[in-house]
Structures are given as structure tokens and as C-alpha cells.
Design a protein around this motif. Structure first.
Motif, PDB file in Angstrom:
ATOM      1  N   UNK A   1      44.999  35.088  39.631  1.00 24.56           N
ATOM      2  CA  UNK A   1      45.533  35.992  40.649  1.00 24.56           C
ATOM      3  C   UNK A   1      46.068  35.133  41.785  1.00 24.56           C
ATOM      4  N   UNK A   2      47.318  35.356  42.163  1.00 21.97           N
ATOM      5  CA  UNK A   2      47.977  34.456  43.113  1.00 21.97           C
ATOM      6  C   UNK A   2      47.856  34.885  44.565  1.00 21.97           C
ATOM      7  N   UNK A   3      47.621  36.178  44.796  1.00 22.57           N
ATOM      8  CA  UNK A   3      47.543  36.648  46.168  1.00 22.57           C
ATOM      9  C   UNK A   3      46.749  37.931  46.281  1.00 22.57           C
ATOM     10  N   UNK A   4      46.288  38.207  47.500  1.00 25.32           N
ATOM     11  CA  UNK A   4      45.524  39.417  47.782  1.00 25.32           C
ATOM     12  C   UNK A   4      46.131  40.115  48.991  1.00 25.32           C
ATOM     13  N   UNK A   5      46.410  41.398  48.848  1.00 21.64           N
ATOM     14  CA  UNK A   5      46.835  42.246  49.961  1.00 21.64           C
ATOM     15  C   UNK A   5      45.738  43.280  50.179  1.00 21.64           C
ATOM     16  N   UNK A   6      45.137  43.270  51.373  1.00 25.41           N
ATOM     17  CA  UNK A   6      44.005  44.153  51.655  1.00 25.41           C
ATOM     18  C   UNK A   6      44.331  44.947  52.920  1.00 25.41           C
ATOM     19  N   UNK A   7      44.955  46.109  52.778  1.00 31.99           N
ATOM     20  CA  UNK A   7      45.482  46.820  53.946  1.00 31.99           C
ATOM     21  C   UNK A   7      44.437  47.327  54.927  1.00 31.99           C
ATOM     22  N   UNK A   8      43.179  47.461  54.491  1.00 28.14           N
ATOM     23  CA  UNK A   8      42.158  47.951  55.414  1.00 28.14           C
ATOM     24  C   UNK A   8      41.267  46.835  55.954  1.00 28.14           C
ATOM     25  N   UNK A   9      41.741  45.589  55.848  1.00 27.09           N
ATOM     26  CA  UNK A   9      40.983  44.457  56.384  1.00 27.09           C
ATOM     27  C   UNK A   9      41.760  43.848  57.549  1.00 27.09           C
TER      28      UNK A   9
ATOM     29  N   UNK B   1      39.031  46.806  50.665  1.00 27.65           N
ATOM     30  CA  UNK B   1      37.952  45.824  50.803  1.00 27.65           C
ATOM     31  C   UNK B   1      36.640  46.289  50.175  1.00 27.65           C
ATOM     32  N   UNK B   2      36.422  47.599  50.079  1.00 30.97           N
ATOM     33  CA  UNK B   2      35.205  48.085  49.441  1.00 30.97           C
ATOM     34  C   UNK B   2      35.061  47.566  48.015  1.00 30.97           C
ATOM     35  N   UNK B   3      36.178  47.483  47.312  1.00 34.15           N
ATOM     36  CA  UNK B   3      36.159  46.986  45.931  1.00 34.15           C
ATOM     37  C   UNK B   3      35.641  45.555  45.893  1.00 34.15           C
ATOM     38  N   UNK B   4      36.082  44.757  46.846  1.00 38.80           N
ATOM     39  CA  UNK B   4      35.666  43.354  46.910  1.00 38.80           C
ATOM     40  C   UNK B   4      34.201  43.240  47.310  1.00 38.80           C
ATOM     41  N   UNK B   5      33.800  44.021  48.304  1.00 29.26           N
ATOM     42  CA  UNK B   5      32.402  43.989  48.749  1.00 29.26           C
ATOM     43  C   UNK B   5      31.454  44.402  47.632  1.00 29.26           C
ATOM     44  N   UNK B   6      31.849  45.416  46.881  1.00 30.91           N
ATOM     45  CA  UNK B   6      31.003  45.886  45.784  1.00 30.91           C
ATOM     46  C   UNK B   6      30.874  44.832  44.680  1.00 30.91           C
ATOM     47  N   UNK B   7      31.954  44.142  44.417  1.00 27.62           N
ATOM     48  CA  UNK B   7      31.950  43.098  43.380  1.00 27.62           C
ATOM     49  C   UNK B   7      31.175  41.871  43.857  1.00 27.62           C
ATOM     50  N   UNK B   8      31.206  41.638  45.177  1.00 26.38           N
ATOM     51  CA  UNK B   8      30.645  40.416  45.775  1.00 26.38           C
ATOM     52  C   UNK B   8      31.798  39.515  46.163  1.00 26.38           C
ATOM     53  N   UNK B   9      31.911  39.198  47.434  1.00 28.08           N
ATOM     54  CA  UNK B   9      33.104  38.510  47.924  1.00 28.08           C
ATOM     55  C   UNK B   9      33.317  37.172  47.229  1.00 28.08           C
ATOM     56  N   UNK B  10      32.291  36.346  47.162  1.00 27.01           N
ATOM     57  CA  UNK B  10      32.439  35.037  46.517  1.00 27.01           C
ATOM     58  C   UNK B  10      32.715  35.177  45.022  1.00 27.01           C
ATOM     59  N   UNK B  11      32.009  36.094  44.376  1.00 28.51           N
ATOM     60  CA  UNK B  11      32.224  36.321  42.946  1.00 28.51           C
ATOM     61  C   UNK B  11      33.639  36.816  42.680  1.00 28.51           C
TER      62      UNK B  11
END
Length: 264
Positions: free
Chosen positions: A123-131, A103-113
Motif C-alpha cells: 500500500x503506497x499511501x493512506x488518506x484518512x479524512x477524519x484524522x 481512523x476507527x478501522x486502523x485503531x481496531x486493527x491496531x495502528x502498528x499492525x
């Protein structure tokens, strides 16, 4: 319709199990990474789990940790991975692609962005093991109202009291972690793996996939009546590394696994 849904519906109609692979984005370099995606689609992989390199991959064992580290050293980042996916989609690649990332990668990029870019490139799916399930509100709000990119859910053998909650509104497929610990544990499945998988199967309105420690179709042969597919990660990465990312080796392995997975 989401590509994952389309693929799994087709497999269900044919009475077949899904074969999903994990590969680390950017290895052995970005051009051959894209070639490996194209090769897998040709060979018959049903869904590709594309791992986004991260400095602290807490759910991953030594093989994927090392692959992530090597990819980071090559300069791989989420921006470059988005570009690579956009390029293969532009070439006509239609295999479902799932990002496995932290999730850090997503937060750094900006969740909406981040969500907007996923929708843009395919991208068809997201697997985020620490969320955890309870903390998915922000990204779910960004994903709401569309059906092209799904947040996929993971469950584990200690999720017994949470299985119904996690799966009731799940989309795409449910990722069933087969053992306690990290990835790459060589078919050392949880001692009550069948009972656990049966509980998930009974609760889930969508297909369930089994991952962690799987090397070949024989590893899941006695569980095929319970699962809808198998996910191979660390073994596939080791295989590619051992043979210098020889695409013919990848193709042969995929075809063999798929054939044996779907033999009665």
C-alpha cells in the motif's frame, strides 16, 4: 522510492497531469474488484484510491455511502482488502494504491499492525479524512523511517490559515478538496476555488490533486494551470454500477479522461 513519487515524477517529466480514481474495495465482488484494479493500470490510471468500506463514512456523499454499505453486506473488511492487494501485487501490478479509510478501522486493527501490513502488501499511501493534522502523531510514529507508505494530507477551502502547516512536510501529493461538504457534488466547486488552489500550490513542495465533484476533464479545464491532477470518485462508481462493472467501459472512460486532461 515510493510508487507515488515515481509515477508523479514520470508525469512531471512528460509534462502531464495525473488522473486518479476512487473505487470502493470489494465491489462488485472481490475478484472483479481485483480485475478493475488491473484494468485501470492497463488503461492508464495513474493512482488508485481504494476506499475501505466503513459504517459511518462522514466525508462521503450518498453514492460512496451506498457503495460502502453494499460492500460491507458482501463481507468486505480490511483483512480481505489487504489480501486482495497482496494478490494483485503478486501478479505484478505496480500502479500506486492509496487506501482511503477512516481512523476507527486502523485503531481496531491496531495502528502498528496496520502499518506493518501496509508495508508488507504494497500500500503506497493512506488518506484518512477524519484524522486532523494535530492528531497524526501516533500513526506518523509507526510510519517513521520508511518511504514506501505515505500518510497523505488533505486540505479544504477553509484551511487557509493551516495550508502551510499541513503541506510543509507532506509526502506523495496533497489532496485538495474542491468544495465544502461531502463527495459527489457534481462540479459544484467552492466559489473561490482558484484562489484557494493557488495558495496550496504556492505552499506545497509536492504535487497537488483536486477532488470532490469531478466527472470529466472539462470540469477542471480552466484550473489545469494550477493543479497537478484530478481525482474522480462518485462519478466513476456510478458509471461502473450503471454498466454492470463492464471493464471495457472503465477502460474507455479512463483513456478519454486522460487524453482530454492532457490536451493543451
Amino acid at each position: 522510492m515510493n510508487r507515488i513519487d515515481q509515477k508523479l515524477q514520470t508525469l512531471q517529466e512528460k509534462g502531464e497531469k495525473a488522473f486518479i480514481t476512487y473505487m470502493t474495495a470489494g465491489l462488485p465482488d472481490m475478484e472483479r474488484c481485483k480485475e478493475l484494479i488491473r484494468t485501470q493500470e492497463k488503461a492508464g490510471t495513474d493512482v488508485i484510491e481504494l476506499g475501505i468500506p466503513f459504517s459511518d463514512p462522514v466525508a462521503d456523499g450518498p453514492v460512496i455511502q451506498q457503495a460502502s454499505y453494499e460492500s460491507i453486506l458482501l463481507g468486505t473488511n480490511i483483512t480481505k482488502v489487504f489480501q486482495a492487494v497482496e494478490e494483485v501485487r503478486g501478479e505484478g501490478v505496480e500502479i500506486p494504491i492509496v487506501f482511503m479509510l477512516y481512523y476507527n478501522t486502523i485503531l481496531h486493527y491496531g495502528v502498528q499492525a496496520f502499518v506493518d501490513r501496509c508495508l508488507q502488501v504494497g500500500v503506497d499511501g493512506l488518506l484518512i479524512p477524519d484524522l486532523p493534522y494535530e492528531e497524526q502523531g501516533e500513526i506518523n510514529a509507526c510510519l517513521d523511517g520508511q518511504d514506501t507508505t505515505y500518510l497523505l494530507q488533505l486540505v479544504s477551502p477553509i484551511s487557509a490559515d493551516r495550508i502551510e502547516m499541513i503541506t510543509k512536510e507532506a509526502k506523495g501529493f496533497v489532496y485538495c478538496v474542491s468544495s465544502m461538504g461531502v463527495t459527489g457534488q457534481a462540479a459544484d466547486f467552492h466559489k473561490e476555488v482558484r484562489s484557494y488552489l493557488e495558495k496550496v500550490k504556492a505552499a506545497s513542495p509536492i504535487p497537488i490533486m483536486m477532488g470532490f465533484g469531478i466527472r470529466n476533464a472539462e470540469d477542471v479545464a480552466n484550473l489545469k494551470d494550477t493543479i497537478d491532477g484530478a481525482i474522480v470518485g462518485s462519478y466513476f462508481i456510478n458509471l461502473m454500477k450503471q454498466y454492470g462493472y463492464d471493464m471495457s467501459v472503465a477502460e474507455q472512460y479512463i483513456r478519454k479522461f486522460k487524453k482530454e486532461l492532457n490536451e493543451n
